[in-house]
Design a protein around this motif. Structure first.
Motif, PDB file in Angstrom:
ATOM      1  N   UNK A 111      42.536  47.123  45.358  1.00  0.00           N
ATOM      2  CA  UNK A 111      42.997  45.652  45.653  1.00  0.00           C
ATOM      3  C   UNK A 111      43.056  45.254  44.175  1.00  0.00           C
ATOM      4  N   UNK A 112      44.204  44.393  44.077  1.00  0.00           N
ATOM      5  CA  UNK A 112      44.166  43.684  42.636  1.00  0.00           C
ATOM      6  C   UNK A 112      43.623  42.303  43.149  1.00  0.00           C
ATOM      7  N   UNK A 113      42.596  41.789  42.609  1.00  0.00           N
ATOM      8  CA  UNK A 113      41.790  40.844  42.915  1.00  0.00           C
ATOM      9  C   UNK A 113      41.998  39.671  41.975  1.00  0.00           C
ATOM     10  N   UNK A 114      42.424  38.688  42.811  1.00  0.00           N
ATOM     11  CA  UNK A 114      42.497  37.247  42.024  1.00  0.00           C
ATOM     12  C   UNK A 114      41.072  36.356  42.219  1.00  0.00           C
ATOM     13  N   UNK A 115      40.642  35.621  41.394  1.00  0.00           N
ATOM     14  CA  UNK A 115      39.399  34.554  41.576  1.00  0.00           C
ATOM     15  C   UNK A 115      40.188  33.380  41.605  1.00  0.00           C
ATOM     16  N   UNK A 116      40.287  32.581  42.468  1.00  0.00           N
ATOM     17  CA  UNK A 116      40.967  31.493  42.423  1.00  0.00           C
ATOM     18  C   UNK A 116      39.899  30.326  43.331  1.00  0.00           C
ATOM     19  N   UNK A 117      40.106  29.176  42.897  1.00  0.00           N
ATOM     20  CA  UNK A 117      39.610  28.182  43.785  1.00  0.00           C
ATOM     21  C   UNK A 117      40.603  27.971  44.817  1.00  0.00           C
ATOM     22  N   UNK A 118      39.839  27.224  46.128  1.00  0.00           N
ATOM     23  CA  UNK A 118      40.720  26.960  47.153  1.00  0.00           C
ATOM     24  C   UNK A 118      41.715  26.061  47.098  1.00  0.00           C
ATOM     25  N   UNK A 119      41.604  25.080  46.173  1.00  0.00           N
ATOM     26  CA  UNK A 119      42.865  24.044  45.732  1.00  0.00           C
ATOM     27  C   UNK A 119      43.906  24.709  44.868  1.00  0.00           C
ATOM     28  N   UNK A 120      43.443  25.638  44.039  1.00  0.00           N
ATOM     29  CA  UNK A 120      44.621  26.346  43.470  1.00  0.00           C
ATOM     30  C   UNK A 120      45.389  27.192  44.250  1.00  0.00           C
TER      31      UNK A 120
END
Length: 430
Positions: A130-139
């Motif tokens: 997996x290519x993981x992105x850590x993002x907030x829900x709003x983003x």
């Protein structure tokens, strides 16, 4: 002396139309006319359909890029953690301030701090990278193809309770919304004996389809704070993802973003990432246009053959018309109109066929898929899930103009031959 007549008079159109309607005894001319007409129609239809498919493919490909990925990614060059420490890091520590400054730039639609990492996802005896992105829900909600996915499963508002994965990954792992998967990172907790892998269990709260096969197979979104902890990024981020009002004019925002982000900033745009592929598409478009233009030219050359036969068969008529007072110009225009009628009718027929084909490309591909057992379009090779078509006025205009121009040009030679025919020679043996 032959009387002067107005160019393209009504009687010239009448004579040309009568000559095109060959009698049974002149069936060879009629056959050549039909061959020319059908050839031009098919050539124009193929050209319009090809240009529409190529334009649709490019538009769909670009849409999946800018609708699923950041249009501008802001990185940091390696910088010393503490003066004289000799330890360098690419983490952006002041990401909140940088993000606010970037958001204030006119034309910037969104800017989001993000954590990036690679991990393995497993469920039962199945696993995937997996290519993981850590993002907030709003983003995450600001990413169109993710937040508004037509084939999405689950509720994106539950993203904070787990993770979001692509539909391809979910299919390969055999999971659905509510299942719990293991996410494994080789760079986990640091201990006196070294770095041990980190293994966490997460519930799948949202499954999306970005419209791109490769993204759906590998993309995983993790809540921002959880990603910072999971990848040892506490207090920092790997990048800031920026979207602008017009992705095609991305270069206009680069200087302002560089200034707002500050010292040591590096930018990577969607055009940088896809420039080679987009250039290849442009080259293919030009090559396909040239090849299909040659086909239209070959079809148009049949007009020349048909007109030469027509001129030969109508030699007596030409002699009579000349002795009646028609000028060379009138004879030239009569036979020019014979070829022009064929070119115009064939072009209009090709235009109709090409437009209908382009507008019904989904049905056409469905039929082709049925004939090929569903393997005519492989998204793992093409990247997108279906063959799109986009009719553009400029493309249609190019095809129609090319066909008419070629049809008119190839008509000139046999028309001039008819105009220069000596009426005495034409009637000598009559």
């Amino acid at each position: 002396m032959a009387a002067r007549t107005a160019p393209f008079s009504r009687f010239e159109f009448m004579i040309a139309w009568r000559y095109l309607r060959a009698r049974r005894a002149e069936g060879g001319v009629s056959v050549m006319t039909w061959i020319s007409l059908i050839g031009i129609a098919l050539g124009v239809a193929a050209l319009i359909a090809t240009l529409a498919v190529r334009a649709g493919f490019r538009a769909e490909f670009v849409s999946t890029i800018v609708g699923s990925n950041p249009q501008i990614t802001v990185y940091s060059a390696p910088m010393e953690v503490a003066e004289g420490s000799g330890v360098y890091s690419k983490l952006i520590r002041d990401y909140a301030e940088r993000t606010d400054r970037i958001k204030a730039i006119p034309g910037v639609v969104s800017a989001a701090p993000a954590v990036r990492g690679q991990a393995m996802v497993s469920f039962g005896d199945r696993s995937n990278v997996a290519d993981v992105y850590g993002l907030a829900l709003s983003d995450l909600k600001n990413i169109p193809n993710i937040a508004h996915s037509e084939d999405a499963q689950g509720d994106i508002d539950n993203y904070g309770e787990g993770i979001a994965i692509g539909i391809g990954m979910a299919r390969d792992l055999g999971v659905t919304v509510g299942d719990t998967v293991k996410v494994i990172s080789p760079n986990g907790a640091k201990t006196p004996s070294g770095t041990s892998p980190r293994v966490n269990a997460y519930k799948v709260s949202y499954v999306f389809s970005a419209g791109r096969y490769d993204i759906d197979q590998t993309r995983l979104y993790m809540p921002f704070k959880e990603a910072q902890s999971f990848f040892n990024r506490e207090g920092g981020v790997d990048e800031i993802d920026v979207d602008v009002a017009d992705p095609e004019r991305i270069a206009e925002w680069e200087p302002a973003i560089m200034d707002a982000s500050g010292k040591g900033t590096l930018l990577w745009t969607w055009k940088d990432a896809s420039s080679s592929f987009l250039r290849a598409l442009t080259v293919e478009d030009n090559v396909m246009f040239i090849i299909l233009s040659i086909l239209v030219l070959i079809a148009s050359m049949n007009i020349t053959s048909g007109l030469i036969m027509l001129v030969k068969n109508k030699g007596r008529d030409i002699g009579i018309l000349r002795t009646m007072g028609l000028s060379e110009g009138s004879i030239l225009r009569v036979f020019f109109l014979c070829g022009a009628f064929t070119g115009v009718i064939g072009t209009l027929a090709g235009l109709a066929i090409g437009v209908l084909f382009s507008l019904n490309i989904d049905h056409v591909m469905g039929f082709v898929n049925w004939l090929n057992g569903g393997e005519a379009w492989d998204p793992s090779i093409r990247g997108i899930y279906h063959l799109p078509a986009k009719l553009q006025p400029w493309d249609v205009t190019k095809a129609v103009t090319l066909s008419l121009a070629l049809s008119f040009i190839v008509t000139i030679f046999p028309a001039r031959r008819a105009a220069r025919m000596n009426p005495v020679e034409a009637l000598r043996y009559e």
